[in-house]
Design a protein around this motif. Structure first.
Motif, PDB file in Angstrom:
ATOM      1  N   VAL A 147      11.412   9.073   7.968  1.00 23.42           N
ATOM      2  CA  VAL A 147      11.064   7.784   7.342  1.00 23.42           C
ATOM      3  C   VAL A 147       9.552   7.682   7.191  1.00 23.42           C
ATOM      4  N   ALA A 148       8.820   7.959   8.269  1.00 23.76           N
ATOM      5  CA  ALA A 148       7.358   7.875   8.218  1.00 23.76           C
ATOM      6  C   ALA A 148       6.795   8.897   7.230  1.00 23.76           C
ATOM      7  N   PHE A 149       7.341  10.116   7.215  1.00 27.01           N
ATOM      8  CA  PHE A 149       6.902  11.146   6.284  1.00 27.01           C
ATOM      9  C   PHE A 149       7.112  10.693   4.839  1.00 27.01           C
ATOM     10  N   GLY A 150       8.281  10.141   4.558  1.00 28.19           N
ATOM     11  CA  GLY A 150       8.579   9.674   3.199  1.00 28.19           C
ATOM     12  C   GLY A 150       7.632   8.580   2.735  1.00 28.19           C
ATOM     13  N   ILE A 151       7.378   7.616   3.595  1.00 26.07           N
ATOM     14  CA  ILE A 151       6.477   6.519   3.229  1.00 26.07           C
ATOM     15  C   ILE A 151       5.051   7.037   3.077  1.00 26.07           C
ATOM     16  N   CYS A 152       4.632   7.934   3.964  1.00 29.61           N
ATOM     17  CA  CYS A 152       3.288   8.519   3.846  1.00 29.61           C
ATOM     18  C   CYS A 152       3.140   9.270   2.523  1.00 29.61           C
ATOM     19  N   CYS A 153       4.154  10.046   2.160  1.00 27.78           N
ATOM     20  CA  CYS A 153       4.102  10.779   0.884  1.00 27.78           C
ATOM     21  C   CYS A 153       4.033   9.811  -0.292  1.00 27.78           C
ATOM     22  N   TYR A 154       4.804   8.739  -0.213  1.00 29.84           N
ATOM     23  CA  TYR A 154       4.784   7.733  -1.279  1.00 29.84           C
ATOM     24  C   TYR A 154       3.399   7.099  -1.404  1.00 29.84           C
ATOM     25  N   LEU A 155       2.824   6.701  -0.281  1.00 35.99           N
ATOM     26  CA  LEU A 155       1.487   6.094  -0.315  1.00 35.99           C
ATOM     27  C   LEU A 155       0.433   7.100  -0.764  1.00 35.99           C
ATOM     28  N   ALA A 156       0.574   8.359  -0.358  1.00 34.71           N
ATOM     29  CA  ALA A 156      -0.368   9.388  -0.796  1.00 34.71           C
ATOM     30  C   ALA A 156      -0.278   9.586  -2.307  1.00 34.71           C
ATOM     31  N   TRP A 157       0.938   9.619  -2.822  1.00 40.05           N
ATOM     32  CA  TRP A 157       1.139   9.758  -4.268  1.00 40.05           C
ATOM     33  C   TRP A 157       0.544   8.563  -5.014  1.00 40.05           C
ATOM     34  N   GLN A 158       0.815   7.386  -4.522  1.00 34.54           N
ATOM     35  CA  GLN A 158       0.285   6.172  -5.169  1.00 34.54           C
ATOM     36  C   GLN A 158      -1.239   6.169  -5.114  1.00 34.54           C
ATOM     37  N   SER A 159      -1.798   6.587  -4.014  1.00 29.12           N
ATOM     38  CA  SER A 159      -3.245   6.619  -3.873  1.00 29.12           C
ATOM     39  C   SER A 159      -3.859   7.644  -4.824  1.00 29.12           C
ATOM     40  N   ALA A 160      -3.219   8.807  -4.935  1.00 26.77           N
ATOM     41  CA  ALA A 160      -3.739   9.861  -5.812  1.00 26.77           C
ATOM     42  C   ALA A 160      -3.641   9.467  -7.281  1.00 26.77           C
ATOM     43  N   LEU A 198      -0.458   1.007  -7.694  1.00 27.33           N
ATOM     44  CA  LEU A 198      -0.135   0.178  -6.529  1.00 27.33           C
ATOM     45  C   LEU A 198       1.295   0.439  -6.095  1.00 27.33           C
ATOM     46  N   PRO A 199       1.553   0.443  -4.798  1.00 28.68           N
ATOM     47  CA  PRO A 199       2.937   0.588  -4.333  1.00 28.68           C
ATOM     48  C   PRO A 199       3.794  -0.591  -4.790  1.00 28.68           C
ATOM     49  N   VAL A 200       5.076  -0.353  -4.891  1.00 29.95           N
ATOM     50  CA  VAL A 200       6.015  -1.396  -5.285  1.00 29.95           C
ATOM     51  C   VAL A 200       5.895  -2.567  -4.315  1.00 29.95           C
ATOM     52  N   GLY A 201       5.796  -3.762  -4.846  1.00 23.87           N
ATOM     53  CA  GLY A 201       5.696  -4.956  -4.018  1.00 23.87           C
ATOM     54  C   GLY A 201       4.284  -5.339  -3.634  1.00 23.87           C
ATOM     55  N   CYS A 202       3.316  -4.530  -4.008  1.00 22.64           N
ATOM     56  CA  CYS A 202       1.916  -4.826  -3.700  1.00 22.64           C
ATOM     57  C   CYS A 202       1.200  -5.160  -4.999  1.00 22.64           C
ATOM     58  N   ALA A 250      -8.544   2.927   4.877  1.00 19.85           N
ATOM     59  CA  ALA A 250      -7.461   3.685   4.261  1.00 19.85           C
ATOM     60  C   ALA A 250      -7.861   5.123   3.953  1.00 19.85           C
ATOM     61  N   LYS A 251      -9.142   5.435   4.090  1.00 22.04           N
ATOM     62  CA  LYS A 251      -9.612   6.786   3.779  1.00 22.04           C
ATOM     63  C   LYS A 251     -10.450   7.330   4.924  1.00 22.04           C
ATOM     64  N   TRP A 252     -10.419   8.642   5.037  1.00 20.59           N
ATOM     65  CA  TRP A 252     -11.215   9.350   6.026  1.00 20.59           C
ATOM     66  C   TRP A 252     -11.866  10.503   5.285  1.00 20.59           C
ATOM     67  N   PHE A 253     -13.179  10.480   5.196  1.00 24.43           N
ATOM     68  CA  PHE A 253     -13.919  11.453   4.383  1.00 24.43           C
ATOM     69  C   PHE A 253     -13.383  11.488   2.951  1.00 24.43           C
ATOM     70  N   ASP A 254     -13.145  10.330   2.397  1.00 25.09           N
ATOM     71  CA  ASP A 254     -12.622  10.151   1.036  1.00 25.09           C
ATOM     72  C   ASP A 254     -11.227  10.737   0.820  1.00 25.09           C
ATOM     73  N   ILE A 255     -10.527  11.022   1.883  1.00 27.36           N
ATOM     74  CA  ILE A 255      -9.137  11.488   1.788  1.00 27.36           C
ATOM     75  C   ILE A 255      -8.255  10.355   2.318  1.00 27.36           C
ATOM     76  N   PRO A 256      -7.250   9.926   1.531  1.00 22.94           N
ATOM     77  CA  PRO A 256      -6.341   8.886   2.041  1.00 22.94           C
ATOM     78  C   PRO A 256      -5.695   9.332   3.352  1.00 22.94           C
ATOM     79  N   VAL A 257      -5.696   8.461   4.339  1.00 21.38           N
ATOM     80  CA  VAL A 257      -5.156   8.811   5.658  1.00 21.38           C
ATOM     81  C   VAL A 257      -3.665   9.138   5.599  1.00 21.38           C
ATOM     82  N   SER A 258      -3.009   8.754   4.525  1.00 22.57           N
ATOM     83  CA  SER A 258      -1.581   9.061   4.403  1.00 22.57           C
ATOM     84  C   SER A 258      -1.328  10.559   4.219  1.00 22.57           C
TER      85      SER A 258
END
Length: 181
Positions: A36-49, A53-57, A72-80
């Protein structure tokens, strides 16, 4: 009745026929939460790239402001991105935690222990940060952090079910001081 040679001699070692398998339900729960966490992280990473905006935001929502903020970023890389990798490794390591070769099982438990502590600590940190400092809540982020905290707790529970170290070193508990059940 075999006794442990260390200072905690008061409890017997498990019999050689005792299963070194932690409760299977705990491992499956760890796997499900990691997916579940992996899926949401991938979704947020995709949306960030993609810059979407994610659905509902909606624009200027708490979620939008958090995902565009400095945390939300670490060295300009999304933490997701690194979070997705960590949850995927947790998922994979959970399969090595099943009984098998002792070396593989020990390595898997070491990886699970380290990464679950990291995800639980990060989850607590980011929840406190969102609620106390930033005063904005992202439901996607909170779900990921909740999964991380639960994975940490489940790994600690699973560690308690591992048998203590035996002389043949085929299995052992990874955290000293936690007695097996």
């Amino acid at each position: 009745l075999l006794m442990n040679n260390r200072a905690d001699r008061a409890y017997p070692l498990p019999s050689p026929t005792a299963s070194p398998r932690p409760a299977a339900g705990l491992l499956w729960a760890i796997r499900a939460l990691a997916l579940v966490a992996f899926g949401i992280c991938c979704y947020l990473a995709w949306q960030s790239a993609s810059g979407a905006l994610p659905v509902g935001c909606g624009p200027e929502s708490d979620c939008d402001q958090l995902l565009a903020g400095s945390w939300a970023k670490w060295f300009d890389i999304p933490v997701s991105f690194p979070a997705a990798a960590i949850y995927f490794v947790i998922f994979l390591a959970s399969f090595g935690a099943n009984p098998g070769t002792p070396v593989r099982q020990r390595r898997s438990w070491a990886i699970l222990t380290l990464l679950s502590i990291m995800t639980a600590a990060a989850g607590i940190w980011f929840i406190v940060l969102q609620t106390a400092n930033v005063h904005k809540i992202c439901p996607f982020c909170m779900t990921i952090h909740g999964c991380g905290i639960l994975i940490g707790l489940l790994v600690l529970l699973a560690l308690r079910t591992l048998p203590a170290k035996r002389k043949d070193a085929s299995t052992y508990r990874i955290v000293p001081g936690i007695r097996p059940n």
